[in-house]
Scaffold this motif. Structure first.
Motif, PDB file in Angstrom:
ATOM      1  N   MET A 192      12.529 -90.500-107.224  1.00 52.50           N
ATOM      2  CA  MET A 192      11.352 -90.522-107.937  1.00 52.50           C
ATOM      3  C   MET A 192       9.971 -91.383-107.568  1.00 52.50           C
ATOM      4  N   ARG A 193       8.965 -91.141-107.314  1.00 53.28           N
ATOM      5  CA  ARG A 193       7.852 -91.822-107.088  1.00 53.28           C
ATOM      6  C   ARG A 193       7.222 -92.367-108.331  1.00 53.28           C
ATOM      7  N   VAL A 194       7.108 -93.860-108.307  1.00 48.80           N
ATOM      8  CA  VAL A 194       6.875 -94.303-109.588  1.00 48.80           C
ATOM      9  C   VAL A 194       5.504 -95.522-109.202  1.00 48.80           C
ATOM     10  N   VAL A 195       4.466 -95.426-110.032  1.00 47.40           N
ATOM     11  CA  VAL A 195       3.569 -96.350-110.137  1.00 47.40           C
ATOM     12  C   VAL A 195       3.787 -97.331-111.243  1.00 47.40           C
ATOM     13  N   PHE A 196       3.943 -98.604-110.883  1.00 43.10           N
ATOM     14  CA  PHE A 196       4.376 -99.555-111.881  1.00 43.10           C
ATOM     15  C   PHE A 196       3.105-100.437-112.298  1.00 43.10           C
ATOM     16  N   MET A 197       2.786-100.798-113.761  1.00 40.71           N
ATOM     17  CA  MET A 197       1.810-101.568-114.242  1.00 40.71           C
ATOM     18  C   MET A 197       2.266-102.775-114.903  1.00 40.71           C
ATOM     19  N   GLY A 198       2.065-103.950-114.505  1.00 40.86           N
ATOM     20  CA  GLY A 198       2.494-105.069-115.221  1.00 40.86           C
ATOM     21  C   GLY A 198       2.001-106.142-114.624  1.00 40.86           C
ATOM     22  N   THR A 199       2.074-107.107-115.557  1.00 44.39           N
ATOM     23  CA  THR A 199       1.561-108.680-115.133  1.00 44.39           C
ATOM     24  C   THR A 199       2.528-109.859-115.078  1.00 44.39           C
ATOM     25  N   PRO A 200       2.732-110.206-116.590  1.00 43.67           N
ATOM     26  CA  PRO A 200       3.784-111.411-116.543  1.00 43.67           C
ATOM     27  C   PRO A 200       5.178-111.320-116.421  1.00 43.67           C
ATOM     28  N   GLY A 236       8.194-106.398-100.848  1.00 44.03           N
ATOM     29  CA  GLY A 236       7.464-105.570 -99.837  1.00 44.03           C
ATOM     30  C   GLY A 236       6.877-104.326-100.218  1.00 44.03           C
ATOM     31  N   LEU A 237       6.542-104.494-101.591  1.00 44.14           N
ATOM     32  CA  LEU A 237       5.794-103.349-102.344  1.00 44.14           C
ATOM     33  C   LEU A 237       4.067-103.365-102.130  1.00 44.14           C
ATOM     34  N   PRO A 238       3.467-102.220-102.266  1.00 48.96           N
ATOM     35  CA  PRO A 238       2.115-102.304-102.107  1.00 48.96           C
ATOM     36  C   PRO A 238       1.624-102.893-103.402  1.00 48.96           C
ATOM     37  N   VAL A 239       0.466-103.644-103.682  1.00 48.03           N
ATOM     38  CA  VAL A 239      -0.126-104.362-104.629  1.00 48.03           C
ATOM     39  C   VAL A 239      -1.571-103.995-104.716  1.00 48.03           C
ATOM     40  N   LEU A 240      -2.142-103.714-105.896  1.00 45.73           N
ATOM     41  CA  LEU A 240      -3.267-103.639-106.260  1.00 45.73           C
ATOM     42  C   LEU A 240      -3.891-104.584-107.307  1.00 45.73           C
ATOM     43  N   GLU A 241      -4.769-105.523-107.275  1.00 42.99           N
ATOM     44  CA  GLU A 241      -5.182-106.404-108.584  1.00 42.99           C
ATOM     45  C   GLU A 241      -6.356-105.505-109.249  1.00 42.99           C
ATOM     46  N   ALA A 242      -6.332-105.521-110.211  1.00 42.37           N
ATOM     47  CA  ALA A 242      -7.360-104.725-111.092  1.00 42.37           C
ATOM     48  C   ALA A 242      -7.458-105.318-112.559  1.00 42.37           C
ATOM     49  N   VAL A 293       2.026-101.092-106.914  1.00 43.14           N
ATOM     50  CA  VAL A 293       2.108-101.888-108.115  1.00 43.14           C
ATOM     51  C   VAL A 293       0.685-102.180-108.468  1.00 43.14           C
ATOM     52  N   LEU A 294       0.372-102.089-109.859  1.00 41.38           N
ATOM     53  CA  LEU A 294      -0.933-102.382-110.236  1.00 41.38           C
ATOM     54  C   LEU A 294      -0.995-103.614-111.262  1.00 41.38           C
ATOM     55  N   THR A 295      -1.505-104.784-111.044  1.00 39.99           N
ATOM     56  CA  THR A 295      -1.308-106.117-111.591  1.00 39.99           C
ATOM     57  C   THR A 295      -2.695-106.607-112.060  1.00 39.99           C
ATOM     58  N   ARG A 296      -2.758-107.466-112.962  1.00 35.35           N
ATOM     59  CA  ARG A 296      -4.087-108.088-113.260  1.00 35.35           C
ATOM     60  C   ARG A 296      -4.247-109.293-112.289  1.00 35.35           C
ATOM     61  N   ALA A 307      -6.637 -94.930-105.935  1.00 34.85           N
ATOM     62  CA  ALA A 307      -5.625 -95.413-105.326  1.00 34.85           C
ATOM     63  C   ALA A 307      -4.500 -94.742-106.082  1.00 34.85           C
ATOM     64  N   LEU A 308      -4.620 -94.666-107.492  1.00 35.64           N
ATOM     65  CA  LEU A 308      -3.462 -93.981-108.360  1.00 35.64           C
ATOM     66  C   LEU A 308      -3.247 -92.766-107.829  1.00 35.64           C
ATOM     67  N   ARG A 309      -4.278 -92.017-107.531  1.00 34.16           N
ATOM     68  CA  ARG A 309      -4.089 -90.573-107.055  1.00 34.16           C
ATOM     69  C   ARG A 309      -3.344 -90.572-105.714  1.00 34.16           C
ATOM     70  N   ASP A 310      -3.830 -91.395-104.832  1.00 39.16           N
ATOM     71  CA  ASP A 310      -3.076 -91.374-103.619  1.00 39.16           C
ATOM     72  C   ASP A 310      -1.846 -91.790-103.596  1.00 39.16           C
TER      73      ASP A 310
END
Length: 304
Positions: free
Chosen positions: A1-9, A55-61, A28-31, A71-74
């Protein structure tokens, strides 16, 4: 399953690890990195640090911009998983993945919706708290949930309970995610009559008070953290109480009893024993070292 994960702490890290072990974490989306510590240096979020180790791709936002949506759609997620990300998600995100958008929330919903569910459970003297896997909707933690797991609260600090619930939430998330994706999960709508709100804990709430009960003051110590520490004044000097235990004897309210390297603070109906402290301007220390500096009879304590 392809997952986008969003978290920070730190709370979100076990969920990220569990998902990375069981599924394909596409993004992975994080602040963004934040200034922390005395050196005022930029420090990555715990989620960013662990994602890079994995080794996961990270996007800060800090918010969902048009660039973030691209990025989320991609990433083409089957499902989006969130754990304490710290950002309101727009409808465009909620409807992006076929499996929807689910959140790991640190309470037994509908009790303790909001920013500080763990601390509120401790301060309220709840017998149980837990984690809920819930759909993300338009309100704050208002969505239906498909799974919950509970644990006892008594005697646990915010740090201890956060770590325990983080592990529980990660296990529960991975366990139910397949049923969330294939549509077989059973969702329970929250009973609005049972809702309580976990507002952010303020510093004033955490001030120890000799006119309060020992139980109330001990709850403040257990619930305290760096942003809202449990504090008081002893012999006219401010001190943070980092750890304490229920006292085993009567001490007059507002008085401090020091004996054989131990110290007790008298409350309205008993006492609490101080275990670790951080006096203003000094390092954290065991109460025995601190108590050695308290001299004389009639030592008083009060609100800082």
């Amino acid at each position: 399953m392809r997952v986008v994960f969003m978290g920070t702490p730190d709370f979100a890290v076990p969920s990220l690890e569990a998902l990375a072990d069981a599924h394909d974490v596409a993004l992975v989306l994080t602040r963004p990195d934040a200034v922390r510590g005395r050196g005022r240096a930029l420090v990555p979020s715990p989620v960013k640090a662990r994602a890079l180790e994995l080794g996961l791709p990270v996007l800060e936002a800090g918010r969902v911009t048009p660039e973030v949506m691209v990025a989320l759609r991609d990433a083409r997620p089957d499902v989006i998983c969130v754990a304490a990300y710290g950002c309101i998600l727009p409808d465009e995100v909620l409807g992006l993945a076929p499996g929807g958008c689910v959140n790991v929330h640190a309470s037994l919903l509908p009790r303790w919706r909001g920013a500080a569910p763990i601390q509120r459970a401790i301060l309220a003297g709840d017998e149980l708290t837990g984690v809920s896997i819930m759909r993300i909707g338009h309100g704050v933690d208002t969505g239906a949930y498909c799974a919950q797991a509970a644990t006892g609260v008594a005697g646990k600090s915010t740090a201890e309970l956060t770590a325990e619930l983080a592990r529980m939430g990660a296990e529960l998330l991975v366990d139910v995610l397949p049923s969330v994706f294939d549509g077989s999960a059973a969702w329970t709508e929250q009973d609005e009559a049972l809702v309580t709100h976990a507002a952010k804990v303020g510093k004033a709430e955490m001030l120890l008070d000799p006119e309060d009960t020992a139980e109330r003051n001990l709850a403040r110590v257990l619930a305290s953290g760096d942003t809202a520490p449990a504090r008081c004044s002893v012999a006219g000097r401010g001190v943070r109480v980092c750890a304490a235990a229920a006292g085993d004897g009567d001490v007059p309210a507002g008085s401090v009893l020091v004996s054989h390297g131990r110290a007790w603070l008298g409350c309205s109906d008993g006492s609490i024993e101080v275990v670790r402290v951080k006096p203003d301007g000094k390092r954290e220390m065991d109460a025995s070292a601190w108590a050695a500096g308290l001299r004389g009879d009639g030592i008083a304590w009060g609100r800082a």
